[in-house]
Write a protein that holds these residues in place. Structure first.
Motif, PDB file in Angstrom:
ATOM      1  N   GLY A  63      12.189  -2.849   9.109  1.00 26.81           N
ATOM      2  CA  GLY A  63      12.345  -2.849   7.656  1.00 26.81           C
ATOM      3  C   GLY A  63      11.003  -2.900   6.945  1.00 26.81           C
ATOM      4  N   ALA A  64      10.109  -3.740   7.442  1.00 21.15           N
ATOM      5  CA  ALA A  64       8.773  -3.832   6.843  1.00 21.15           C
ATOM      6  C   ALA A  64       8.024  -2.511   7.004  1.00 21.15           C
ATOM      7  CB  ALA A  64       7.983  -4.968   7.483  1.00 21.15           C
ATOM      8  N   ALA A  65       8.139  -1.892   8.171  1.00 19.21           N
ATOM      9  CA  ALA A  65       7.473  -0.610   8.404  1.00 19.21           C
ATOM     10  C   ALA A  65       8.059   0.480   7.507  1.00 19.21           C
ATOM     11  CB  ALA A  65       7.592  -0.208   9.876  1.00 19.21           C
ATOM     12  N   GLU A  66       9.373   0.459   7.312  1.00 18.99           N
ATOM     13  CA  GLU A  66      10.012   1.432   6.415  1.00 18.99           C
ATOM     14  C   GLU A  66       9.508   1.261   4.988  1.00 18.99           C
ATOM     15  OE1 GLU A  66      11.763   4.035   6.846  1.00 18.99           O
ATOM     16  OE2 GLU A  66      12.789   3.826   8.771  1.00 18.99           O
ATOM     17  N   LEU A  67       9.344   0.019   4.554  1.00 19.35           N
ATOM     18  CA  LEU A  67       8.843  -0.249   3.208  1.00 19.35           C
ATOM     19  C   LEU A  67       7.428   0.295   3.039  1.00 19.35           C
ATOM     20  CD1 LEU A  67       9.178  -1.573   0.432  1.00 19.35           C
ATOM     21  CD2 LEU A  67       8.353  -3.698   1.459  1.00 19.35           C
ATOM     22  N   ILE A  68       6.573   0.042   4.017  1.00 20.52           N
ATOM     23  CA  ILE A  68       5.199   0.556   3.960  1.00 20.52           C
ATOM     24  C   ILE A  68       5.206   2.083   3.947  1.00 20.52           C
ATOM     25  CG2 ILE A  68       3.024   0.741   5.238  1.00 20.52           C
ATOM     26  CD1 ILE A  68       3.628  -2.155   6.243  1.00 20.52           C
ATOM     27  N   ALA A  69       6.004   2.680   4.825  1.00 23.58           N
ATOM     28  CA  ALA A  69       6.055   4.144   4.918  1.00 23.58           C
ATOM     29  C   ALA A  69       6.557   4.757   3.613  1.00 23.58           C
ATOM     30  CB  ALA A  69       6.945   4.578   6.083  1.00 23.58           C
ATOM     31  N   SER A  70       7.597   4.175   3.011  1.00 23.62           N
ATOM     32  CA  SER A  70       8.125   4.738   1.761  1.00 23.62           C
ATOM     33  C   SER A  70       7.115   4.590   0.624  1.00 23.62           C
ATOM     34  CB  SER A  70       9.464   4.103   1.387  1.00 23.62           C
ATOM     35  OG  SER A  70       9.309   2.747   1.083  1.00 23.62           O
ATOM     36  N   GLU A  73       4.576   7.299   1.180  1.00 24.18           N
ATOM     37  CA  GLU A  73       5.169   8.598   0.813  1.00 24.18           C
ATOM     38  C   GLU A  73       5.196   8.787  -0.694  1.00 24.18           C
ATOM     39  OE1 GLU A  73       8.244   9.552   4.472  1.00 24.18           O
ATOM     40  OE2 GLU A  73       8.947   8.338   2.801  1.00 24.18           O
ATOM     41  N   GLN A  74       5.591   7.755  -1.419  1.00 23.17           N
ATOM     42  CA  GLN A  74       5.634   7.852  -2.876  1.00 23.17           C
ATOM     43  C   GLN A  74       4.243   8.044  -3.458  1.00 23.17           C
ATOM     44  OE1 GLN A  74       7.638   4.362  -4.228  1.00 23.17           O
ATOM     45  NE2 GLN A  74       9.645   5.057  -3.517  1.00 23.17           N
ATOM     46  N   ALA A  75       3.265   7.340  -2.904  1.00 20.35           N
ATOM     47  CA  ALA A  75       1.894   7.458  -3.404  1.00 20.35           C
ATOM     48  C   ALA A  75       1.325   8.847  -3.139  1.00 20.35           C
ATOM     49  CB  ALA A  75       1.012   6.403  -2.754  1.00 20.35           C
ATOM     50  N   THR A  76       1.644   9.418  -1.998  1.00 22.54           N
ATOM     51  CA  THR A  76       1.104  10.749  -1.690  1.00 22.54           C
ATOM     52  C   THR A  76       1.817  11.844  -2.471  1.00 22.54           C
ATOM     53  OG1 THR A  76       2.556  10.949   0.242  1.00 22.54           O
ATOM     54  CG2 THR A  76       0.315  10.113   0.613  1.00 22.54           C
ATOM     55  N   ARG A  77       3.021  11.586  -2.915  1.00 20.79           N
ATOM     56  CA  ARG A  77       3.745  12.558  -3.734  1.00 20.79           C
ATOM     57  C   ARG A  77       3.470  12.361  -5.221  1.00 20.79           C
ATOM     58  NH1 ARG A  77       9.502  11.564  -2.320  1.00 20.79           N
ATOM     59  NH2 ARG A  77       9.071  10.687  -0.301  1.00 20.79           N
TER      60      ARG A  77
END
Length: 83
Positions: A63-70, A73-77
């Motif tokens: 869950g923590a890794a998913e939060l970091i990844a999302s 992703e939002q920052a790069t988009r």
């Protein structure tokens, strides 16, 4: 006609990103050997191994890794935070 090197794709799939890594010689040789035995590209064997590891993570860690990844992703988009 060129001969195909075992464990290597003919062309890179357009939806994949390039990822460079450093591995010990022993790990690299075994990755290449496994790719040949499975008749798969080495990157597929490596990605499969990643997903097996991902599924074995404790729920809190995943869950923590998913939060970091999302967040990344939002920052790069360039999307605003969904608050």
């Amino acid at each position: 006609m060129k001969t195909r090197k075992p464990g290597r794709p003919r062309t890179r799939q357009p939806d994949l990103l390039v990822f460079n890594t450093q591995m010990s010689r022993k790990a690299k040789l075994r990755l290449k050997a496994l790719a040949q035995l499975e008749d798969k590209a080495a990157y597929i064997v490596l990605e499969d191994a990643f997903w097996y590891r991902w599924k074995d993570l404790p729920e809190a860690t995943r869950g923590a890794a998913e939060l970091i990844a999302s967040t990344v992703e939002q920052a790069t988009r360039g999307e605003p935070d969904p608050e």
